[in-house]
Motif scaffolding. Structure first.
Motif, PDB file in Angstrom:
ATOM      1  N   LEU A 144       0.826  -1.207   0.086  1.00 27.26           N
ATOM      2  CA  LEU A 144      -0.055   0.017   0.106  1.00 27.26           C
ATOM      3  C   LEU A 144       0.791   1.136  -0.064  1.00 27.26           C
ATOM      4  CD1 LEU A 144      -2.701  -1.033   2.570  1.00 27.26           C
ATOM      5  CD2 LEU A 144      -2.993  -0.952   0.141  1.00 27.26           C
ATOM      6  N   ALA A 145       2.047   1.207   0.738  1.00 30.80           N
ATOM      7  CA  ALA A 145       2.778   2.383   0.603  1.00 30.80           C
ATOM      8  C   ALA A 145       3.496   2.656  -0.398  1.00 30.80           C
ATOM      9  CB  ALA A 145       3.931   2.033   1.964  1.00 30.80           C
ATOM     10  N   LEU A 146       4.010   1.532  -1.117  1.00 34.12           N
ATOM     11  CA  LEU A 146       4.381   1.918  -2.526  1.00 34.12           C
ATOM     12  C   LEU A 146       3.434   2.121  -3.591  1.00 34.12           C
ATOM     13  CD1 LEU A 146       6.610  -1.630  -3.131  1.00 34.12           C
ATOM     14  CD2 LEU A 146       7.508   0.619  -2.910  1.00 34.12           C
ATOM     15  N   GLU A 147       2.107   1.792  -3.559  1.00 30.69           N
ATOM     16  CA  GLU A 147       1.279   2.246  -4.347  1.00 30.69           C
ATOM     17  C   GLU A 147       0.703   3.531  -4.221  1.00 30.69           C
ATOM     18  OE1 GLU A 147      -2.437  -0.036  -4.015  1.00 30.69           O
ATOM     19  OE2 GLU A 147      -1.315  -1.773  -4.985  1.00 30.69           O
ATOM     20  N   ARG A 148       0.852   4.194  -2.820  1.00 29.17           N
ATOM     21  CA  ARG A 148       0.923   5.485  -2.598  1.00 29.17           C
ATOM     22  C   ARG A 148       1.975   6.545  -3.143  1.00 29.17           C
ATOM     23  NH1 ARG A 148      -1.043   3.439   2.466  1.00 29.17           N
ATOM     24  NH2 ARG A 148       0.817   3.718   3.592  1.00 29.17           N
ATOM     25  N   ASP A 149       3.163   5.798  -2.783  1.00 28.19           N
ATOM     26  CA  ASP A 149       4.347   6.603  -3.435  1.00 28.19           C
ATOM     27  C   ASP A 149       4.191   6.861  -4.880  1.00 28.19           C
ATOM     28  OD1 ASP A 149       5.346   6.910  -0.967  1.00 28.19           O
ATOM     29  OD2 ASP A 149       6.529   5.249  -0.964  1.00 28.19           O
ATOM     30  N   TYR A 150       3.635   5.594  -5.847  1.00 29.12           N
ATOM     31  CA  TYR A 150       3.548   5.605  -7.045  1.00 29.12           C
ATOM     32  C   TYR A 150       2.612   6.702  -7.605  1.00 29.12           C
ATOM     33  CZ  TYR A 150       2.454   3.984 -11.846  1.00 29.12           C
ATOM     34  OH  TYR A 150       2.425   4.017 -13.085  1.00 29.12           O
ATOM     35  N   GLU A 151       1.543   6.834  -6.816  1.00 30.07           N
ATOM     36  CA  GLU A 151       0.437   7.626  -7.096  1.00 30.07           C
ATOM     37  C   GLU A 151       1.104   9.143  -7.050  1.00 30.07           C
ATOM     38  OE1 GLU A 151      -2.331   7.517  -8.564  1.00 30.07           O
ATOM     39  OE2 GLU A 151      -2.203   5.201  -8.846  1.00 30.07           O
ATOM     40  N   ALA A 152       1.697   9.421  -5.849  1.00 32.27           N
ATOM     41  CA  ALA A 152       2.391  10.519  -5.322  1.00 32.27           C
ATOM     42  C   ALA A 152       3.346  11.003  -6.512  1.00 32.27           C
ATOM     43  CB  ALA A 152       3.035  10.740  -4.341  1.00 32.27           C
ATOM     44  N   HIS A 153       4.174   9.888  -7.142  1.00 31.95           N
ATOM     45  CA  HIS A 153       4.955  10.119  -8.309  1.00 31.95           C
ATOM     46  C   HIS A 153       4.508  10.617  -9.403  1.00 31.95           C
ATOM     47  CE1 HIS A 153       8.545   9.811 -10.712  1.00 31.95           C
ATOM     48  NE2 HIS A 153       7.876   8.822 -11.402  1.00 31.95           N
ATOM     49  N   ARG A 154       3.294   9.957  -9.933  1.00 36.93           N
ATOM     50  CA  ARG A 154       2.449  10.221 -11.171  1.00 36.93           C
ATOM     51  C   ARG A 154       1.952  11.719 -10.890  1.00 36.93           C
ATOM     52  NH1 ARG A 154      -1.650   5.973 -12.691  1.00 36.93           N
ATOM     53  NH2 ARG A 154      -1.791   7.519 -14.337  1.00 36.93           N
ATOM     54  N   ASP A 155       1.568  11.982  -9.775  1.00 36.97           N
ATOM     55  CA  ASP A 155       0.845  13.192  -9.578  1.00 36.97           C
ATOM     56  C   ASP A 155       1.906  14.320  -9.769  1.00 36.97           C
ATOM     57  OD1 ASP A 155      -1.016  15.330  -8.618  1.00 36.97           O
ATOM     58  OD2 ASP A 155      -0.038  15.260  -6.834  1.00 36.97           O
ATOM     59  N   PHE A 156       3.048  14.187  -9.001  1.00 38.53           N
ATOM     60  CA  PHE A 156       4.226  15.327  -9.293  1.00 38.53           C
ATOM     61  C   PHE A 156       4.657  15.188 -10.772  1.00 38.53           C
ATOM     62  CE2 PHE A 156       5.043  14.895  -4.532  1.00 38.53           C
ATOM     63  CZ  PHE A 156       4.625  16.156  -4.472  1.00 38.53           C
ATOM     64  N   GLU A 157       4.594  14.055 -11.504  1.00 37.72           N
ATOM     65  CA  GLU A 157       5.116  13.895 -12.828  1.00 37.72           C
ATOM     66  C   GLU A 157       4.176  14.752 -13.610  1.00 37.72           C
ATOM     67  OE1 GLU A 157       7.598  12.726 -16.292  1.00 37.72           O
ATOM     68  OE2 GLU A 157       7.906  12.693 -14.001  1.00 37.72           O
ATOM     69  N   THR A 158       2.859  14.599 -13.525  1.00 37.40           N
ATOM     70  CA  THR A 158       1.805  15.277 -14.284  1.00 37.40           C
ATOM     71  C   THR A 158       1.999  16.844 -14.013  1.00 37.40           C
ATOM     72  OG1 THR A 158       0.267  13.337 -14.007  1.00 37.40           O
ATOM     73  CG2 THR A 158      -0.464  15.618 -14.646  1.00 37.40           C
ATOM     74  N   ARG A 159       2.185  17.035 -12.889  1.00 43.27           N
ATOM     75  CA  ARG A 159       2.150  18.658 -12.592  1.00 43.27           C
ATOM     76  C   ARG A 159       3.426  19.460 -13.189  1.00 43.27           C
ATOM     77  NH1 ARG A 159       0.818  19.218  -5.917  1.00 43.27           N
ATOM     78  NH2 ARG A 159      -1.163  18.148  -6.281  1.00 43.27           N
ATOM     79  N   TYR A 160       4.647  18.710 -13.186  1.00 43.06           N
ATOM     80  CA  TYR A 160       5.706  18.862 -13.842  1.00 43.06           C
ATOM     81  C   TYR A 160       5.809  19.061 -15.229  1.00 43.06           C
ATOM     82  CZ  TYR A 160      10.683  17.968 -16.095  1.00 43.06           C
ATOM     83  OH  TYR A 160      11.563  18.217 -16.447  1.00 43.06           O
TER      84      TYR A 160
END
Length: 473
Positions: A144-160
């Motif tokens: 679950l922590a990996l999935e949260r980190d992955y979603e956060a990474h995708r969020d930051f990647e999209t914003r970037y």
């Protein structure tokens, strides 16, 4: 020698273990051992002395095992006991159950069931599964922590990505160790004269010509450290533009990276800024319709004047559509404009009709200009409403009028057949001359506009002495 005499454990025979050691073997072979009757009453509970976390369970004796089972485990255990009581069960695979006592202390146990041969009593040998359950819970939490980190990474990647592509500044990310471009936006690609995909991975120093003899990366590092406002002056090799690089050095994931903001030197000139502002005001408030398209004639931007000419409310209804949709001759008009603008850089006063959203049309004059901005050419069109003004007639039109008057004078002096033939020739010549002027003497476009084959067109050009007609600028 008899096998029974030397075999320690033989089928259908008792193992050669002294009765005093049986309890010890059972106690240490499992974490917990329970003897229950065929009704589920607990007669004995033995805890492995090496498993101290199980605690004391002597209060279980004399009570039904269902009192210490979770609700989802009661049916599984009692169905096995019932099968043994009826003689249906032979070998039962291990069953996992959840225990709890009066203190609501829950723990999972994996039991194997064994008949004792004494009045239907059943021996349950259990292995503590708490360590495995805790490990499983830790794995689930880690997942679950990996999935949260992955979603956060995708969020930051999209914003970037959104920030990079919507920014009007030309931005380049470059590795300080290798000097290679790791990322850039479309604005930077246009300044450097290439595409973003082609520039990523290239060495930035090879894409520009530095003015000084100092090392390029050292110059960027010095400009970043000293916060030099003028930046590092270079010239882009592909586009030939003079560029000022304003670097910012930072460290991410242990690697030093430059964020380079590229500015064309003309962009910092006060006069150019004033001109840019004036052009933007002209685009927004000008009376003539202005359209920007890509190299295929697909509309990118239009101003309010164009929307007014076509009776369209929103620019979103126009953007992405080919300009040919709004011209009366469709692809013929757009091809003439694009081909002449591509060949000569511009085309002036192309007369045609503009078709509105409701089918209405009006006479317009179109000027087309090719804009060389980056690897792909874009086009700008200025459309002027010519329906309300009197267009000046050219000398050719006046000659045509005189010829028509001469034909009218033939009425009464020549047969109708001769008059019709002469009229047809005059009209045909006028049409060919007009098409030649509109297309800049582009014979392929003339044939397409008039619906003739190229061979038929050349015959008619020769007939009317138009082969040597030179194109107009």
């Amino acid at each position: 020698m008899n096998i029974r005499e030397i075999g320690f454990w033989i089928d259908n025979a008792d193992p050669q273990v002294a009765p005093d050691y049986i309890n010890q073997v059972i106690a240490t072979a499992a974490d917990i051992a329970i003897v229950v009757t065929n009704t589920g009453e607990i007669e004995m509970v033995t805890i492995n002395p090496l498993t101290k976390t199980m605690g004391q369970l002597d209060h279980w004796k004399g009570r039904n095992i269902c009192e210490f089972l979770a609700e989802d485990s009661v049916n599984r255990v009692m169905s096995i006991i019932e099968d043994y009581r009826r003689g249906k069960a032979q070998i039962i695979p291990a069953v996992e159950v959840n225990h709890f006592d009066n203190a609501n202390w829950q723990f999972p146990i994996s039991y194997s069931f064994h008949l004792t041969g004494q009045d239907g009593r059943i021996l349950m040998l259990g292995r503590d599964m708490r360590a495995i359950a805790e490990l499983q819970q830790r794995l689930v939490k880690a997942q679950l922590a990996l999935e949260r980190d992955y979603e956060a990474h995708r969020d930051f990647e999209t914003r970037y990505r959104v920030l990079m592509e919507t920014s009007q500044d030309a931005l380049v990310l470059m590795s300080a160790a290798s000097g290679r471009i790791t990322d850039c936006n479309q604005a930077a690609a246009r300044v450097l004269g290439g595409s973003a995909e082609a520039l990523v991975g290239c060495n930035l120093e090879s894409e520009v010509e530095a003015n000084g003899s100092d090392d390029f990366i050292d110059s960027l590092a010095g400009a970043s450290a000293e916060n030099i406002k003028s930046g590092v002056s270079v010239v882009a090799r592909r586009s030939g533009r003079k560029i000022s690089i304003h670097p910012t050095l930072f460290r991410a994931a242990g690697e030093r990276t430059f964020l380079c903001r590229l500015e064309t030197e003309t962009a910092t000139d006060g006069a150019d800024i004033e001109i840019s502002g004036g052009l933007e005001t002209l685009f927004q408030k000008g009376v003539d319709a202005i359209v920007f398209t890509d190299d295929r004639g697909v509309i990118r931007f239009v101003n309010e004047a164009f929307l007014g000419l076509t009776d369209i409310a929103l620019m979103s209804s126009v953007k992405g559509r080919p300009i040919a949709d709004f011209l009366v001759r469709g692809k013929i008009d757009s091809n003439v404009l694009l081909e002449n603008a591509t060949r000569a850089g511009r085309m002036q006063l192309y007369a045609t009709q503009l078709v509105g959203s409701h089918g209405s049309s009006r006479q317009v004059e179109i000027s087309a200009t090719r804009l060389d901005d980056g690897p792909q050419s874009n086009f700008a069109f200025i459309l002027r409403d010519a329906s309300r003004g009197d267009l000046l007639r050219s000398q050719d039109e006046q000659d045509s009028t005189h010829r028509m008057n001469d034909i009218v004078d033939l009425v009464g002096s020549s047969p109708l057949k001769d008059i019709v033939a002469a009229t047809t020739d005059v009209i045909e010549k006028i049409c060919i001359e007009t098409a030649v002027e509109l297309t800049g003497n582009n014979r392929v476009a003339v044939a397409e506009m008039l619906g003739l084959s190229r061979q038929s067109l050349y015959v008619k050009l020769r007939k009317y002495n138009l082969l040597d007609k030179s194109p107009k600028d």
